[in-house]
Design a protein around this motif. Structure first.
Motif, mmCIF file in Angstrom:
data_model
loop_
_atom_site.group_PDB
_atom_site.id
_atom_site.type_symbol
_atom_site.label_atom_id
_atom_site.label_comp_id
_atom_site.label_asym_id
_atom_site.label_seq_id
_atom_site.Cartn_x
_atom_site.Cartn_y
_atom_site.Cartn_z
ATOM 1 N N GLU A 140 0.831 -1.197 0.000
ATOM 2 C CA GLU A 140 0.000 0.000 0.000
ATOM 3 C C GLU A 140 0.866 1.248 0.000
ATOM 4 O OE1 GLU A 140 -1.356 1.222 4.266
ATOM 5 O OE2 GLU A 140 -1.692 -0.938 4.088
ATOM 6 N N GLY A 141 0.364 2.300 -0.628
ATOM 7 C CA GLY A 141 1.108 3.547 -0.715
ATOM 8 C C GLY A 141 2.018 3.647 -1.919
ATOM 9 N N THR A 142 2.051 2.575 -2.756
ATOM 10 C CA THR A 142 2.911 2.582 -3.931
ATOM 11 C C THR A 142 2.275 3.398 -5.054
ATOM 12 O OG1 THR A 142 3.795 0.391 -3.415
ATOM 13 C CG2 THR A 142 4.021 1.142 -5.694
ATOM 14 N N ALA A 143 3.059 4.280 -5.668
ATOM 15 C CA ALA A 143 2.569 5.028 -6.830
ATOM 16 C C ALA A 143 2.577 4.129 -8.053
ATOM 17 C CB ALA A 143 3.436 6.258 -7.077
ATOM 18 N N VAL A 144 1.561 4.240 -8.858
ATOM 19 C CA VAL A 144 1.451 3.411 -10.059
ATOM 20 C C VAL A 144 2.477 3.866 -11.091
ATOM 21 C CG1 VAL A 144 -0.042 2.770 -11.991
ATOM 22 C CG2 VAL A 144 -0.987 2.911 -9.685
ATOM 23 N N THR A 145 3.238 2.901 -11.601
ATOM 24 C CA THR A 145 4.201 3.140 -12.673
ATOM 25 C C THR A 145 3.982 2.090 -13.755
ATOM 26 O OG1 THR A 145 5.865 1.659 -11.711
ATOM 27 C CG2 THR A 145 5.917 3.982 -10.998
ATOM 28 N N LYS A 146 4.714 2.193 -14.829
ATOM 29 C CA LYS A 146 4.619 1.204 -15.901
ATOM 30 C C LYS A 146 4.986 -0.179 -15.377
ATOM 31 C CE LYS A 146 6.277 0.216 -20.586
ATOM 32 N NZ LYS A 146 7.173 0.677 -21.684
ATOM 33 N N ASP A 147 6.007 -0.259 -14.506
ATOM 34 C CA ASP A 147 6.425 -1.551 -13.945
ATOM 35 C C ASP A 147 5.338 -2.146 -13.055
ATOM 36 O OD1 ASP A 147 8.843 -1.378 -15.237
ATOM 37 O OD2 ASP A 147 9.911 -0.550 -13.516
ATOM 38 N N VAL A 148 4.644 -1.279 -12.297
ATOM 39 C CA VAL A 148 3.560 -1.754 -11.443
ATOM 40 C C VAL A 148 2.442 -2.347 -12.297
ATOM 41 C CG1 VAL A 148 1.689 -0.994 -9.913
ATOM 42 C CG2 VAL A 148 4.039 -0.244 -9.481
ATOM 43 N N MET A 149 2.079 -1.662 -13.371
ATOM 44 C CA MET A 149 1.017 -2.155 -14.245
ATOM 45 C C MET A 149 1.407 -3.465 -14.915
ATOM 46 S SD MET A 149 -0.694 1.328 -15.866
ATOM 47 C CE MET A 149 0.785 2.244 -16.238
ATOM 48 N N THR A 150 2.676 -3.583 -15.287
ATOM 49 C CA THR A 150 3.160 -4.836 -15.885
ATOM 50 C C THR A 150 3.079 -5.981 -14.891
ATOM 51 O OG1 THR A 150 4.661 -3.622 -17.342
ATOM 52 C CG2 THR A 150 5.157 -5.953 -16.963
ATOM 53 N N LEU A 151 3.457 -5.710 -13.640
ATOM 54 C CA LEU A 151 3.415 -6.737 -12.603
ATOM 55 C C LEU A 151 1.981 -7.205 -12.348
ATOM 56 C CD1 LEU A 151 5.091 -8.340 -10.522
ATOM 57 C CD2 LEU A 151 4.741 -6.442 -8.922
ATOM 58 N N LEU A 152 1.046 -6.269 -12.304
ATOM 59 C CA LEU A 152 -0.357 -6.628 -12.102
ATOM 60 C C LEU A 152 -0.874 -7.500 -13.242
ATOM 61 C CD1 LEU A 152 -1.717 -3.164 -10.885
ATOM 62 C CD2 LEU A 152 -1.548 -5.237 -9.505
ATOM 63 N N ALA A 153 -0.523 -7.147 -14.457
ATOM 64 C CA ALA A 153 -0.967 -7.929 -15.617
ATOM 65 C C ALA A 153 -0.362 -9.330 -15.602
ATOM 66 C CB ALA A 153 -0.587 -7.192 -16.903
ATOM 67 N N ARG A 154 0.892 -9.418 -15.192
ATOM 68 C CA ARG A 154 1.578 -10.721 -15.168
ATOM 69 C C ARG A 154 0.919 -11.675 -14.178
ATOM 70 N NH1 ARG A 154 7.207 -9.525 -13.663
ATOM 71 N NH2 ARG A 154 7.260 -8.596 -15.749
ATOM 72 N N HIS A 155 0.348 -11.118 -13.115
ATOM 73 C CA HIS A 155 -0.297 -11.952 -12.098
ATOM 74 C C HIS A 155 -1.827 -11.967 -12.245
ATOM 75 C CE1 HIS A 155 3.136 -12.995 -9.431
ATOM 76 N NE2 HIS A 155 3.683 -11.939 -10.008
ATOM 77 N N PHE A 156 -2.310 -11.450 -13.369
ATOM 78 C CA PHE A 156 -3.743 -11.490 -13.692
ATOM 79 C C PHE A 156 -4.600 -10.827 -12.610
ATOM 80 C CE2 PHE A 156 -1.668 -15.214 -15.615
ATOM 81 C CZ PHE A 156 -1.903 -14.954 -16.960
ATOM 82 N N ILE A 157 -4.078 -9.715 -12.056
ATOM 83 C CA ILE A 157 -4.846 -8.926 -11.092
ATOM 84 C C ILE A 157 -5.757 -7.982 -11.880
ATOM 85 C CG2 ILE A 157 -4.764 -7.335 -9.143
ATOM 86 C CD1 ILE A 157 -3.474 -10.022 -8.547
#
Length: 360
Positions: free
Chosen positions: A32-49
Motif C-alpha cells: 500500500e502507498g505505492t505510486a502506479v508506474t509502468k512496472d507496477v502495471m506490468t506486474l499486475l498484468a503478469r499476475h492477472f490482477i
C-alpha cells in the motif's frame, strides 16, 4: 480519505495503491502507498490482477483543491504585467543583496524583507493561475540564481495552496525556496565556470552546494524546516538524489514541494547552453519519469493544475502544425484534445503526434 476500486485497465501513472495487492499464493506483490508506474502495471498484468483499490489522498496531506473552470483564468493585462516585471526586478535586487550578505558576512536571514518583496510580486497577479501565466511569459531571458529562486518560491507557494497546506506554512515554504540554492554562492569560482542549473540538478561537481547552504544557515534563528529543506531539496523518494540519499520519511513536506518547483523551473529555464524545454515537454518528462522520485500526490496535483493552465494556448505539434488546446485529459495530462481549424484531434489516441512547443 477516499478509496476507489478500479479495473487495472484504467490505472494511470501517479495513482496511488491504497491497499496491499496480493498474489494468488498470498504474498504481497505491491505494498500500500505505492505510486502506479509502468512496472507496477506490468506486474499486475503478469499476475492477472483485475482490480485494485486506489487512493488520491496519501496520509498526511489534505485533498488538493479542485481545478478551476476556464473562466477562472483571466487573460494577462499588459499594464499589470509591466508592473509585475518591475516588482520582480526589485525582488531580484533585494534577494541578491540579502543572500550575498548571508554568504559573505554571515548576516542573519531577514525574513520580513524577503517575504515583503515576494508579496509585492504576488499582489500584481489576479490569481494563482494568472501568476503561473505571468511566470511563463517571463521565460524569455537567461536566468540567474536570484530569478530562479524567486520563480521556485512563487511556484512552491502556489503548489502548497493547491495542496491545501495551512496558510501558516506558506511563509517557511517561501523562505525555503528563496534560500534553497544559497550554497552555490560558496562554491569556488573556478568550479562555477560553465555552470548551469540543469547540471546542478545532477550528482556531480555541484552537489555539495546543499551542504554548503545548510552550513550557512544552520545556526540562524529560522524555522528548522527551512534548514532541512536547504539540505534535502535534491533528495528523492527513491534515494536517487543527493547529498545523503535519505529515506522518504526524512524528506519533509516543504522539501517535497520545493523539489518539484525547482526541477520544473530548471527544465524550462533558458540558460547559456540554450537547452530549455517547453513547459509541455517538461511536464511530459515529469509525468513519465517523476512519480517514483517525487511525492506522487503533489506531482499529480502540480501536473494537472499547470497543464490545465494551458487551455486555449496555441501549440506547435510535432508534425509542424499549429493547434489550440481545448481540453485536458486527466488520465493523460500531456496529451490533450486540440483543435486545428475546424478539426479536433485527441492526442491521447494520436500517439504519432505530440506537443512540441507552446507558442503563446
Amino acid at each position: 480519505m477516499s478509496h476507489l476500486r478500479i479495473h487495472t485497465d484504467r490505472l494511470r501513472k501517479g495513482m496511488v495503491i491504497a491497499n496491499n495487492v496480493h498474489s494468488s499464493s498470498g504474498a504481497i506483490l505491491i505494498p500500500e502507498g505505492t505510486a502506479v508506474t509502468k512496472d507496477v502495471m506490468t506486474l499486475l498484468a503478469r499476475h492477472f490482477i483485475e482490480y485494485v483499490i486506489i487512493d488520491y489522498q496519501p496520509d498526511g496531506f489534505p485533498p488538493p483543491a479542485a481545478s478551476p473552470v476556464p473562466g477562472d483564468i483571466p487573460k494577462i493585462n499588459e499594464k499589470k504585467f509591466e508592473e509585475f516585471k518591475e516588482k520582480f526586478q526589485i525582488a531580484e535586487d533585494t534577494l541578491s543583496e540579502n543572500l550575498k550578505e548571508i554568504a559573505e558576512k554571515n548576516s542573519d536571514v531577514d525574513v520580513p524583507v524577503l517575504l515583503n518583496m515576494l508579496n509585492q510580486i504576488v499582489e500584481k497577479s489576479e490569481s494563482d493561475m494568472n501568476l503561473c501565466n505571468m511566470l511563463f511569459h517571463m521565460k524569455k531571458n537567461a536566468e540567474n540564481l536570484y530569478t530562479h529562486s524567486i520563480n521556485v518560491a512563487l511556484l512552491a507557494q502556489i503548489l502548497a495552496k493547491w495542496m491545501n497546506f495551512h496558510p501558516s506554512d506558506l511563509e517557511p515554504i517561501a523562505v525555503s525556496a528563496l534560500l534553497h540554492d544559497i550554497g552555490i554562492l560558496k562554491l569556488p569560482e573556478e568550479e562555477l565556470k560553465g555552470f548551469t542549473f540543469k547540471q546542478e540538478l545532477e550528482k556531480g561537481r555541484y552537489d555539495k552546494h546543499t551542504i554548503l547552504g545548510y552550513n550557512l544557515i544552520k545556526d540562524k534563528a529560522i524555522d528548522i524546516r527551512i534548514k532541512q529543506t536547504v539540505l534535502t531539496h535534491h533528495e528523492r523518494l527513491d534515494k536517487s538524489g543527493f547529498p545523503l540519499q535519505v529515506p522518504s520519511k526524512n524528506i519533509n513536506p516543504i522539501s517535497r514541494i520545493i523539489a518539484i518547483a525547482d526541477v520544473y523551473d530548471t527544465m524550462i529555464m533558458k540558460e547559456t547552453d540554450g537547452k530549455a524545454l517547453s513547459p509541455f515537454l517538461a511536464l511530459k518528462e515529469l509525468e513519465e519519469n517523476g512519480y517514483h522520485k517525487f511525492d506522487s500526490q503533489m506531482l499529480m496535483t502540480f501536473l494537472s493544475r499547470v497543464t490545465y493552465n494551458f487551455i486555449q494556448h496555441t501549440v506547435l505539434l510535432s508534425n509542424g502544425e499549429r493547434a489550440q488546446i481545448v481540453l485536458i485529459n486527466k488520465y493523460n495530462l500531456t496529451r490533450p484534445l486540440v483543435q486545428i481549424g475546424s478539426t479536433f484531434l485527441d492526442l491521447a489516441t494520436r500517439t504519432d503526434l505530440h506537443i512540441k512547443e507552446l507558442l503563446d
